[in-house]
Design a protein around this motif. Structure first.
Motif, PDB file in Angstrom:
ATOM      1  N   ILE A  83       0.791  -1.050  -0.075  1.00 10.12           N
ATOM      2  CA  ILE A  83       0.128   0.301  -0.124  1.00 10.12           C
ATOM      3  C   ILE A  83       0.777   1.455  -0.296  1.00 10.12           C
ATOM      4  CG2 ILE A  83      -1.693   1.416   1.374  1.00 10.12           C
ATOM      5  CD1 ILE A  83      -2.693  -1.417   2.883  1.00 10.12           C
ATOM      6  N   GLY A  84       0.370   1.934  -1.198  1.00  6.30           N
ATOM      7  CA  GLY A  84       1.377   4.157  -0.534  1.00  6.30           C
ATOM      8  C   GLY A  84       2.989   2.990  -1.528  1.00  6.30           C
ATOM      9  N   THR A  85       2.477   2.798  -2.717  1.00  4.89           N
ATOM     10  CA  THR A  85       3.875   1.860  -3.027  1.00  4.89           C
ATOM     11  C   THR A  85       4.780   3.090  -4.179  1.00  4.89           C
ATOM     12  OG1 THR A  85       4.468   0.302  -4.923  1.00  4.89           O
ATOM     13  CG2 THR A  85       3.397   1.221  -5.182  1.00  4.89           C
ATOM     14  N   GLY A  86       4.619   4.377  -4.209  1.00  2.00           N
ATOM     15  CA  GLY A  86       5.626   5.733  -4.962  1.00  2.00           C
ATOM     16  C   GLY A  86       5.584   4.423  -6.126  1.00  2.00           C
ATOM     17  N   THR A  87       6.925   4.639  -5.969  1.00  4.46           N
ATOM     18  CA  THR A  87       7.717   4.110  -7.113  1.00  4.46           C
ATOM     19  C   THR A  87       7.741   2.458  -7.356  1.00  4.46           C
ATOM     20  OG1 THR A  87      10.150   4.203  -5.997  1.00  4.46           O
ATOM     21  CG2 THR A  87       9.669   6.202  -7.022  1.00  4.46           C
ATOM     22  N   GLY A  88       7.338   2.423  -6.516  1.00  3.36           N
ATOM     23  CA  GLY A  88       7.691   0.752  -6.365  1.00  3.36           C
ATOM     24  C   GLY A  88       8.984  -0.243  -6.480  1.00  3.36           C
ATOM     25  N   LYS A  89       9.384   0.372  -6.169  1.00  6.30           N
ATOM     26  CA  LYS A  89      10.631   0.109  -5.593  1.00  6.30           C
ATOM     27  C   LYS A  89      10.736  -1.605  -4.662  1.00  6.30           C
ATOM     28  CE  LYS A  89      13.919   2.082  -7.967  1.00  6.30           C
ATOM     29  NZ  LYS A  89      15.244   1.595  -8.571  1.00  6.30           N
ATOM     30  N   TRP A  90       9.719  -1.507  -3.579  1.00  8.62           N
ATOM     31  CA  TRP A  90       9.295  -2.385  -2.920  1.00  8.62           C
ATOM     32  C   TRP A  90       9.400  -3.521  -2.920  1.00  8.62           C
ATOM     33  CZ3 TRP A  90       6.127  -5.342  -0.168  1.00  8.62           C
ATOM     34  CH2 TRP A  90       5.823  -6.509   0.663  1.00  8.62           C
ATOM     35  N   ALA A  91       8.574  -3.103  -3.881  1.00  5.59           N
ATOM     36  CA  ALA A  91       7.026  -4.114  -3.935  1.00  5.59           C
ATOM     37  C   ALA A  91       7.780  -4.913  -5.952  1.00  5.59           C
ATOM     38  CB  ALA A  91       5.597  -3.659  -5.220  1.00  5.59           C
ATOM     39  N   ILE A  92       8.719  -4.085  -6.360  1.00  7.69           N
ATOM     40  CA  ILE A  92       9.764  -4.969  -7.149  1.00  7.69           C
ATOM     41  C   ILE A  92      10.554  -5.907  -6.696  1.00  7.69           C
ATOM     42  CG2 ILE A  92      11.663  -4.761  -8.858  1.00  7.69           C
ATOM     43  CD1 ILE A  92       9.852  -2.023  -9.661  1.00  7.69           C
ATOM     44  N   ASP A  93      11.485  -5.025  -5.365  1.00  4.66           N
ATOM     45  CA  ASP A  93      12.305  -6.108  -4.781  1.00  4.66           C
ATOM     46  C   ASP A  93      12.069  -7.340  -3.868  1.00  4.66           C
ATOM     47  OD1 ASP A  93      13.741  -4.102  -5.481  1.00  4.66           O
ATOM     48  OD2 ASP A  93      14.321  -3.300  -3.866  1.00  4.66           O
ATOM     49  N   PHE A  94      10.506  -7.121  -4.066  1.00  6.52           N
ATOM     50  CA  PHE A  94       9.722  -8.439  -2.765  1.00  6.52           C
ATOM     51  C   PHE A  94       9.963  -9.163  -4.286  1.00  6.52           C
ATOM     52  CE2 PHE A  94       6.795 -10.921  -1.368  1.00  6.52           C
ATOM     53  CZ  PHE A  94       6.792 -10.939  -0.053  1.00  6.52           C
ATOM     54  N   GLY A  95       9.175  -9.327  -5.116  1.00  2.72           N
ATOM     55  CA  GLY A  95       9.305  -9.752  -6.291  1.00  2.72           C
ATOM     56  C   GLY A  95       9.866 -10.290  -7.008  1.00  2.72           C
ATOM     57  N   ASP A  96      11.230 -10.204  -7.527  1.00  3.39           N
ATOM     58  CA  ASP A  96      12.410 -10.393  -7.315  1.00  3.39           C
ATOM     59  C   ASP A  96      13.074 -11.999  -6.196  1.00  3.39           C
ATOM     60  OD1 ASP A  96      12.765  -9.482  -9.558  1.00  3.39           O
ATOM     61  OD2 ASP A  96      14.033  -7.890  -8.712  1.00  3.39           O
ATOM     62  N   VAL A  97      12.909 -11.448  -4.816  1.00  7.39           N
ATOM     63  CA  VAL A  97      13.322 -12.374  -3.920  1.00  7.39           C
ATOM     64  C   VAL A  97      11.373 -13.735  -3.509  1.00  7.39           C
ATOM     65  CG1 VAL A  97      13.335 -12.189  -1.888  1.00  7.39           C
ATOM     66  CG2 VAL A  97      13.868 -10.700  -2.708  1.00  7.39           C
TER      67      VAL A  97
END
Length: 286
Positions: A95-109
């Protein structure tokens, strides 16, 4: 991780699913109207539910968001979260992903997980892991997800939510039994172990901004209020971790010194954005 109860030693020298889950949802696919941004005082703001969030979404703000993502990751020594989620986590909401960095990193892991990142602004990149999706959505609206999540992550929502009780209740309702909710927030008001921050302009900045946010109807004191809010909503085993985050490379400890460098950079990039909307519209002082 820093021990929040101990004073920081000062260094003696200085250095420099799936897009929408319902066709009738306001969780929309990107439309041209959403990208028709609002411009004010030289800064760019979101068009979807315009005026409900105080921060800008222009390039300078996006760079600061990316720096702060790095700060949060450094703070946790490379980890993206503290919740004890299983390796086979399936559905994740950021929630409130902004530029999406956290979501992208999580998706990679966690390549087997489906990760949905939501934000008022469609400022996320288009080239992302195949298991990551971004949606334009307001977390203050009614949540209409058809299936619950294993893990819900929220970060930097201070000044974004007027009704936290409703937000936490909806978060709990959209978690599967045994799932985890994790929220990360910072205080906009600086503190110091030795009192050196008192009666400074940087302290005044936080105090005035917090007052402006109160008049705006969305508290900046989320870091102090969120634990009680989660418990009122019915979350079980709520655990709070507090960390000291220096601004500048003044700590002697190497880890804290590095954190301080990046935090100062984020502050330098963000300070105008923090005050521009709230101080002009609410306080009328700029």
């Amino acid at each position: 991780m820093a021990d929040n109860s101990a004073s920081i030693v000062v260094d003696t020298y200085s250095e420099d699913e799936n897009y929408a889950e319902s066709t009738v949802s306001e969780i929309t696919s990107l439309r041209s109207s959403i990208c028709d941004y609002v411009y004010e005082n030289g800064r760019r703001y979101h068009a979807y539910h315009a005026g409900t969030y105080w921060g800008s979404n222009d390039e300078k703000s996006m760079e600061a968001m990316d720096v702060m993502h790095h700060v949060y990751t450094l703070l946790l020594h490379g980890r993206l979260f503290l919740a004890p989620i299983p390796n086979d986590v399936e559905r994740v909401l950021d929630i409130g992903t902004g530029t999406g960095k956290w979501a992208i990193d999580f998706g990679d892991v966690y390549p087997s997980a489906t990760v949905i990142g939501t934000d008022l602004s469609p400022i996320q990149p288009s080239l992302v892991p195949p298991n990551v999706r971004f949606q334009v959505d307001d977390c203050c609206d009614e949540w209409i997800y058809k299936r619950p999540f294993d893990f819900i992550h929220a970060r930097g929502l201070y000044g974004c939510v007027a009704d936290w009780d409703r937000f936490y209740s909806q978060s709990l309702e959209n978690l599967r039994p045994g799932g985890y909710f994790e929220q990360v927030e910072v205080s906009p008001t600086v503190r110091s172990d030795d009192g050196s921050a008192e009666n400074t302009k940087i302290k005044e900045l936080g105090t005035k901004s917090t007052g402006a946010a109160d008049e705006f109807g969305k508290s900046f004191d989320t870091v102090e209020e969120m634990k009680d809010g989660m418990e009122r909503a019915g979350f079980a085993d709520v655990t709070e971790h507090r960390f000291k985050l220096p601004v500048g490379p003044w700590p002697k400890d190497k880890h804290l010194k590095t954190l301080g460098r990046y935090t100062r950079l984020a502050w330098e990039e963000s300070m105008e954005m923090w005050v521009m909307m709230l101080w002009t519209r609410v306080l009328g002082v700029l």
